[in-house]
Design an enzyme around this catalytic site. Structure first.
Site, PDB file in Angstrom:
ATOM      1  N   TYR A   1      -1.870   0.829  10.614  1.00 11.71           N
ATOM      2  CA  TYR A   1      -1.993   0.127   9.334  1.00 11.71           C
ATOM      3  C   TYR A   1      -0.774   0.415   8.450  1.00 11.71           C
ATOM      4  CZ  TYR A   1      -3.692  -0.809   4.588  1.00 11.71           C
ATOM      5  OH  TYR A   1      -3.824  -1.255   3.297  1.00 11.71           O
TER       6      TYR A   1
ATOM      7  N   SER B   1       0.844  -1.191   0.000  1.00 10.82           N
ATOM      8  CA  SER B   1       0.000   0.000   0.000  1.00 10.82           C
ATOM      9  C   SER B   1       0.878   1.239   0.000  1.00 10.82           C
ATOM     10  CB  SER B   1      -0.909   0.028   1.230  1.00 10.82           C
ATOM     11  OG  SER B   1      -1.565   1.276   1.353  1.00 10.82           O
TER      12      SER B   1
END
Length: 251
Positions: free
Chosen positions: A157, A144
């Protein structure tokens, strides 16, 4: 083996209900992929995903897989590879978590880290070794853009994805010249079930766009794929923003 067009004929998806993974599987099945294993926790969603891909003409099997049970990975995934060569493994499982809640609940924060990083390290190593034994194949890891630089809004995250990204890059170097190709995919904000209800970020994309980029990356044997591609330039600049200024950015 991959055919003359570079498309995998067999695909193992770790995270079989992921929107990005299923968009990728659909795209590959409509090309030349004929055998698909969908690995994930047993659920109606996993069964529905398998049925959908079967409707497109693929031979699809579901595999009970839990990212949080690394002791089981070698046995569970070993059974898949024992059935025949796997041309492509797509490591697509992960959880976003709830930053505000997870900051107050260390156990919940650790669950995010264990799913996104520890589970991926375990499954990634098991699959990499199996691909190396068979002498060919691609391991595609969904990272990501959040892992490029931790932001206040989602650093739990983001840190887990930063660890995953570094692991996958190192694994790719370790497997260089073995016949195994490792590709790291760094999407930005993706419209999916995971992000439903969240404010949209700039340069947002879709599972289908990520799937298209994955297919192109496989054909080119890319090592890193950004989706959309302009994020590469954006993050190159943001990485060098002084920290006091970075804190003030509306990210």
């Amino acid at each position: 083996m991959k055919d003359a067009f570079g498309a995998p004929q067999s695909l193992l998806v770790l995270g079989g209900t992921s929107d990005i993974a299923l968009a990728t599987a659909r795209r590959l099945v409509t090309r030349r992929t004929r055998t698909v294993w969908l690995a994930g926790r047993p659920s109606p969603d996993l069964d529905d995903a398998a049925a959908h891909l079967r409707g497109l003409g693929a031979d699809v099997r579901t595999v009970a897989f839990d990212a949080l049970a690394p002791a089981s990975h070698e046995t569970v995934l070993g059974k898949v590879f024992a059935e025949g060569d796997v041309d492509m493994v797509l490591l697509a499982f992960g959880v976003l978590g709830d930053q505000a809640n997870d900051e107050r609940d260390p156990v919940a924060a650790v669950r995010v880290a264990q799913t996104n990083y520890t589970g991926a390290v375990s499954a990634g190593l098991v699959c990499a070794r199996a691909l190396q034994v068979q002498g060919h194949g691609s391991l595609v890891v969904l990272s990501s853009v959040a892992g490029e630089r931790a932001r206040r809004a989602n650093f739990i995250y983001g840190s887990s994805k930063a660890g995953l990204d570094a692991f996958a890059q190192g694994l790719g170097d370790a497997l260089h010249r073995t016949g195994v190709h490792v590709m790291v995919v760094r999407p930005g904000f993706v419209h999916s079930r995971m992000t439903a209800g969240l404010p949209e970020a700039p340069l947002a994309t879709t599972p289908e766009a990520v799937a298209s980029a994955i297919e192109l990356g496989l054909r080119r044997r890319s090592e890193t794929v950004w989706v959309p591609g302009t994020l590469r330039l954006v993050m190159s600049a943001l990485r060098h923003v002084p920290r006091p200024l970075f804190r003030r950015l509306p990210l």
